[in-house]
Design an enzyme around this catalytic site. Structure first.
Site, short mmCIF file in Angstrom:
data_model
loop_
_atom_site.label_atom_id
_atom_site.label_comp_id
_atom_site.label_asym_id
_atom_site.label_seq_id
_atom_site.Cartn_x
_atom_site.Cartn_y
_atom_site.Cartn_z
N LYS A 22 0.82 -1.22 0.00
CA LYS A 22 0.00 0.00 0.00
C LYS A 22 0.85 1.26 0.00
O LYS A 22 0.45 2.27 -0.57
CB LYS A 22 -0.94 0.01 1.22
CG LYS A 22 -2.12 -0.93 1.08
CD LYS A 22 -3.20 -0.57 2.09
CE LYS A 22 -4.40 -1.50 1.98
NZ LYS A 22 -5.37 -1.28 3.07
N LYS A 46 -11.53 -10.51 -11.16
CA LYS A 46 -12.35 -10.58 -9.95
C LYS A 46 -13.63 -9.75 -10.11
O LYS A 46 -13.59 -8.69 -10.75
CB LYS A 46 -11.57 -9.98 -8.77
CG LYS A 46 -11.12 -11.03 -7.76
CD LYS A 46 -10.29 -10.39 -6.68
CE LYS A 46 -10.98 -10.50 -5.33
NZ LYS A 46 -10.09 -10.11 -4.23
N LYS A 103 -16.56 -3.82 -7.69
CA LYS A 103 -17.50 -2.70 -7.73
C LYS A 103 -17.04 -1.63 -8.70
O LYS A 103 -17.83 -0.77 -9.10
CB LYS A 103 -17.68 -2.10 -6.34
CG LYS A 103 -16.41 -1.49 -5.78
CD LYS A 103 -16.68 -0.77 -4.49
CE LYS A 103 -15.38 -0.18 -3.97
NZ LYS A 103 -15.56 0.63 -2.79
#
Ligand code: TRP
Length: 333
Positions: free
Chosen positions: A111, A194, A197
């Site tokens: 990250k 995958k 959204k």
């Protein structure tokens, strides 16, 4: 009874991948464990958040919990920031956590990227807060996905460090709670990506707010290949769309892919999709209806969170008093 604690980040636009990857399994745990489920809004702050969206997403995840059948009467549902003990214990445990342990965390490295010196302290301390979440309730079991296993390992190490430092067996070392066949739900338009959204095609996913007609339409439209269904799980190799639909069927039916193929081996997709449509509408239709209703009814959702935070606080405060005593923090009556 043994105690489960798990946390989920507040995000919006929840879909079938979120349901089969976490929520559905969490519902099943309630029969065997005392379950505490937390929407980890403090963890969300480790990356930039829009304030209004964070509030909305906290309510949306709560609605998804309730719509999926998580029982807020026997179990506890609350948002992390409503119980101040999480932050307090994170500080206390942070003082026992060597930097060397945190430096090994792969999620931080991923990250933070190339410029680690620009990453926030919160992102670095994220796993300590997660350890505090679990240990604050002395949870014995934690359902986590593959990506959080290292953090749970660290939580066990921190619990052990505390116990050794103070010469007590205070914290149980929490066990990962693993589920049978892992369900990786892929896009309905591309079996190699995958379900997400952020996919620009709404037909690529089943949203938890979709109504019955929408669910049926999306399943019927899902991408397939030209062959009939294979006889064995091995026959799904190299057929990502077939593998995805069989996996979704198995997860919704609460069985495994082998059992699904025993039943549908040799069937054409047209027939299999009809069965999957019926199953998906039956399983997800009521969730979509409840979600839609709860998204309007913020009073109900907020009431659940408020009561959950009160019950969580009662446990947390009792433990924190014991922890402060063990650490020698003076508490004047
Ligand atoms: N880090 C977890 C995730 O991103 C969320 C989380 C926070 C969690 N605290 C937790 C999970 C405690 C399990 C237990 O998925």
């Amino acid at each position: 009874m043994e105690r489960i604690f798990s946390g989920v980040q507040p995000t919006g636009n929840l879909h079938l991948g979120n349901y089969l990857g976490a929520l559905k399994n969490w519902v099943g745990l309630q029969e065997r464990f005392e379950c505490i489920y937390c929407i980890v809004d403090l963890h969300a702050l480790t990356v930039p958040q829009d304030s209004a969206a964070l509030t909305a997403h906290t309510r949306e995840v709560t609605a998804a919990f309730l719509a999926s059948g998580i029982d807020a009467k026997n179990g506890i549902i609350f948002n992390q920031s409503a119980v101040a003990g999480h932050s307090e214990l994170a500080w206390l445990l942070g003082c026992l956590t060597p930097l060397g342990w945190l430096n090994r965390m792969t999620q931080f490295k991923d990250k933070a990227g190339k410029h680690q010196e620009k990453a926030g302290l919160g992102l670095y301390a994220y796993p300590v807060l997660m350890a505090a979440d679990v240990l604050l309730y002395k949870a014995t079991h934690v359902p986590v996905g593959e990506d959080q296993k290292q953090h749970l390992e660290l939580c066990r190490d921190i619990a052990g460090a505390f116990n050794r430092q103070y010469g007590v067996e205070y914290f149980p070392l929490p066990e990962p709670q693993i589920f049978g066949e892992a369900t990786r739900v892929m896009s309905l338009r591309d079996g190699t990506a995958k379900m997400s959204k952020s996919d620009s095609s709404d037909n690529s996913r089943i949203n938890l707010t979709d109504d019955r007609d929408t669910i049926a339409r999306k399943v019927r439209k899902a991408k397939t290949d030209a062959d009939p269904l294979p006889e064995s799980v091995k026959g799904l190799e190299g057929r990502p769309e077939a593998a995805n639909l069989v996996g979704i069927y198995a997860a919704l039916a609460g069985t495994d892919r082998k059992a699904v193929l025993d039943r549908f081996a040799g069937a054409q997709f047209s027939a299999f999709k009809e069965a999957l449509t019926e199953l998906a509408v039956e399983a997800l239709g009521p969730i979509g209806e409840a979600m839609t209703e709860l998204k309007r009814d913020t009073a109900t959702v907020d009431g659940v969170l408020k009561e959950g935070a009160e019950r969580a606080s009662a446990i947390a405060e009792k433990h924190l008093a014991e922890i402060r005593d063990l650490m020698g923090l003076l508490r004047c009556e």
